[in-house]
Design a protein around this motif. Structure first.
Motif, PDB file in Angstrom:
ATOM      1  N   TRP A   1      30.992  31.807  38.543  1.00 30.19           N
ATOM      2  CA  TRP A   1      31.032  33.086  37.839  1.00 30.19           C
ATOM      3  C   TRP A   1      32.383  33.381  37.220  1.00 30.19           C
ATOM      4  O   TRP A   1      32.480  34.112  36.258  1.00 30.19           O
ATOM      5  N   ASP A   2      33.467  32.832  37.743  1.00 33.48           N
ATOM      6  CA  ASP A   2      34.803  33.121  37.232  1.00 33.48           C
ATOM      7  C   ASP A   2      35.398  31.952  36.456  1.00 33.48           C
ATOM      8  O   ASP A   2      36.601  31.846  36.337  1.00 33.48           O
ATOM      9  N   GLY A   3      34.598  31.065  35.947  1.00 40.93           N
ATOM     10  CA  GLY A   3      35.125  29.932  35.192  1.00 40.93           C
ATOM     11  C   GLY A   3      35.385  28.746  36.089  1.00 40.93           C
ATOM     12  O   GLY A   3      34.888  28.649  37.198  1.00 40.93           O
ATOM     13  N   VAL A   4      36.173  27.829  35.606  1.00 42.87           N
ATOM     14  CA  VAL A   4      36.463  26.593  36.336  1.00 42.87           C
ATOM     15  C   VAL A   4      37.370  26.883  37.504  1.00 42.87           C
ATOM     16  O   VAL A   4      38.419  27.505  37.344  1.00 42.87           O
TER      17      VAL A   4
ATOM     18  N   LEU B   1      34.127  21.637  28.617  1.00 38.43           N
ATOM     19  CA  LEU B   1      34.848  22.311  27.532  1.00 38.43           C
ATOM     20  C   LEU B   1      34.382  23.758  27.378  1.00 38.43           C
ATOM     21  O   LEU B   1      35.201  24.656  27.153  1.00 38.43           O
ATOM     22  N   MET B   2      33.088  23.998  27.529  1.00 37.80           N
ATOM     23  CA  MET B   2      32.590  25.372  27.453  1.00 37.80           C
ATOM     24  C   MET B   2      33.202  26.224  28.564  1.00 37.80           C
ATOM     25  O   MET B   2      33.590  27.375  28.333  1.00 37.80           O
ATOM     26  N   LEU B   3      33.320  25.687  29.761  1.00 32.80           N
ATOM     27  CA  LEU B   3      33.929  26.436  30.870  1.00 32.80           C
ATOM     28  C   LEU B   3      35.407  26.716  30.599  1.00 32.80           C
ATOM     29  O   LEU B   3      35.900  27.809  30.887  1.00 32.80           O
ATOM     30  N   LEU B   4      36.110  25.746  30.026  1.00 36.34           N
ATOM     31  CA  LEU B   4      37.517  25.962  29.689  1.00 36.34           C
ATOM     32  C   LEU B   4      37.660  27.016  28.599  1.00 36.34           C
ATOM     33  O   LEU B   4      38.542  27.876  28.672  1.00 36.34           O
TER      34      LEU B   4
END
Length: 107
Positions: free
Chosen positions: A102-105, A8-11
């Motif tokens: 580094w760029d999210g999911v 959820l943090m990555l989203l």
């Protein structure tokens, strides 16, 4: 941090910028984000491939992130509006570093 909190943090990290930390429940709970969460959990954490009640789980985890101080709710003035806190940004950076995302999911 639990697997669901990590995902959820990555989203959330895909929805916010340091100068624009606000996001909305409708953005986070979109079907493509739910699908990405399930895919990520399965690929990286060997989580079940077809979990039930994904949206409900994500909402509960969002409340947990609030309780942890990573997310701020604007309820009752603006229901469904949230803000990633400074400690949330720090935690997100730590998660990305640990997972080398580094760029999210990744899709």
């Amino acid at each position: 941090m639990t697997r669901w909190k990590t995902v959820l943090m990555l989203l959330i990290g895909k929805l916010v910028l340091p100068e624009q930390p606000v996001f909305y429940r409708t953005q986070l709970m979109k079907q493509d984000n739910q699908d990405t969460a399930v895919k990520f959990l399965h690929q990286f954490f060997n989580y079940k491939e077809h979990p039930e009640k994904v949206e409900q789980t994500m909402q509960r985890v969002l409340q947990d992130l609030r309780d942890d101080g990573y997310v701020e709710f604007f309820y009752p003035i603006h229901p469904g509006k949230y803000k990633l806190t400074k400690s949330g940004y720090k935690k997100l950076a730590q998660i990305r570093e640990e997972l080398c995302l580094w760029d999210g999911v990744s899709e």
